[in-house]
Design an enzyme around this catalytic site. Structure first.
Site, PDB file in Angstrom:
ATOM      1  N   LYS A 111       2.041   9.845  -6.986  1.00  0.00           N
ATOM      2  CA  LYS A 111       0.734  10.467  -6.802  1.00  0.00           C
ATOM      3  C   LYS A 111      -0.093   9.604  -5.859  1.00  0.00           C
ATOM      4  O   LYS A 111      -0.255   8.401  -6.074  1.00  0.00           O
ATOM      5  CB  LYS A 111       0.005  10.627  -8.139  1.00  0.00           C
ATOM      6  CG  LYS A 111      -1.402  11.210  -7.995  1.00  0.00           C
ATOM      7  CD  LYS A 111      -2.045  11.455  -9.356  1.00  0.00           C
ATOM      8  CE  LYS A 111      -3.492  11.884  -9.220  1.00  0.00           C
ATOM      9  NZ  LYS A 111      -4.128  12.156 -10.534  1.00  0.00           N
ATOM     10  N   LYS A 117       1.169   5.818  -9.078  1.00  0.00           N
ATOM     11  CA  LYS A 117       0.010   6.362  -8.374  1.00  0.00           C
ATOM     12  C   LYS A 117      -0.664   5.244  -7.587  1.00  0.00           C
ATOM     13  O   LYS A 117      -0.732   4.105  -8.050  1.00  0.00           O
ATOM     14  CB  LYS A 117      -0.948   6.984  -9.389  1.00  0.00           C
ATOM     15  CG  LYS A 117      -2.270   7.480  -8.840  1.00  0.00           C
ATOM     16  CD  LYS A 117      -3.124   8.071  -9.965  1.00  0.00           C
ATOM     17  CE  LYS A 117      -4.539   8.372  -9.514  1.00  0.00           C
ATOM     18  NZ  LYS A 117      -5.385   8.903 -10.616  1.00  0.00           N
ATOM     19  N   ASP A 177      -3.359   9.267 -16.726  1.00  0.00           N
ATOM     20  CA  ASP A 177      -3.318   8.367 -15.566  1.00  0.00           C
ATOM     21  C   ASP A 177      -3.898   7.025 -16.001  1.00  0.00           C
ATOM     22  O   ASP A 177      -5.109   6.904 -16.210  1.00  0.00           O
ATOM     23  CB  ASP A 177      -4.146   8.933 -14.407  1.00  0.00           C
ATOM     24  CG  ASP A 177      -3.477  10.114 -13.720  1.00  0.00           C
ATOM     25  OD1 ASP A 177      -2.584  10.733 -14.329  1.00  0.00           O
ATOM     26  OD2 ASP A 177      -3.865  10.421 -12.576  1.00  0.00           O
TER      27      ASP A 177
END
Length: 243
Positions: A205, A166, A96
């Protein structure tokens, strides 16, 4: 219409997260134990705990996720790429990364894309060498961006061939000019905007401030396919009663 999901299905969407600077080994052991018990998608830990978490999760269905350029996104692309490669070599299955937020605010989305691509390429290459598929998620830190900037950042992530976009780190601290603290986590508005932008070409996400079943349901209905939260146990344990 709300999507009906089982407790097992929601658990499989959760990245069980612990990213505090003061997390100890005992905390990571507990995180991994809970992740195995509930069959969460992954544990998300800081890079220094990747190998430790991997040792505790080898042979299970739980992946190891880590963060790169976290939480400011201010490292250079080469530093992020090196950190991502190192994390994968240490056992990370999912990366991430935080975008270059300053470049996004400067409207330099070519540089945002180059930054993401450096991490994607390094992660995928390291994964291939380890015979392991590596997923890259791109943290936009939406609390600092306008809607137009969110859209352009999503396009940059898509062009760079990342797997997810995300919403947030959960560590952003936006403020009004008078010092009033503004929301910093996932929102239905931003998830829906991201979904509208990337369609089915990427997954989404949502992370930051997800502490209840209701919030999780709302974000999933808006388009989220993964949830980053430190409240995963609470959400799963409450699911049947509240969903």
């Amino acid at each position: 219409m709300e999507k009906k999901m089982t407790k097992a299905e929601i658990a499989g969407m959760i990245d069980h997260t612990l990213l505090t600077a003061y997390a100890q080994r005992k905390d990571i052991r507990r995180l991994c134990k809970e992740a195995k018990l509930y069959h969460f998608a992954s544990v998300c830990v800081n890079p220094n705990y990747v190998a430790y978490a991997k040792d505790h999760l080898t042979g299970t269905d739980v992946k190891v996720c880590t963060v790169i350029g976290f939480p400011l996104g201010a490292d250079t692309a080469s530093v992020k790429a090196f950190a991502a490669e190192d994390a994968v070599k240490n056992g990370a299955d999912e990366i991430d990364m935080v975008i270059n937020i300053a470049s996004a605010k400067n409207q330099n989305f070519d540089r945002v894309e180059e930054d993401i691509k450096a991490v994607v390429d390094a992660s995928k290459k390291a994964g291939k060498e380890k015979d392991r598929k590596v997923i890259v998620k791109v943290i936009l830190e939406t609390c600092y961006l306008t809607d137009e900037e969110v859209v352009n950042a999503c396009i940059a992530a898509k062009n760079a061939k990342a797997d997810f976009v995300k919403t947030s780190t959960g560590f952003g601290s936006p403020k009004e000019l008078d010092g009033t603290v503004l929301p910093n986590g996932a929102s239905v508005h931003h998830v829906a905007l991201m979904k509208k932008t990337v369609g089915d070409s990427m997954q989404i996400k949502a992370a930051g401030g997800i502490r209840s079943v209701r919030t999780a349901i709302d974000l999933i209905n808006a388009g989220a396919t993964r949830l980053g939260t430190s409240s995963g146990v609470l959400i799963v344990e409450s699911w049947d009663a509240e969903s």
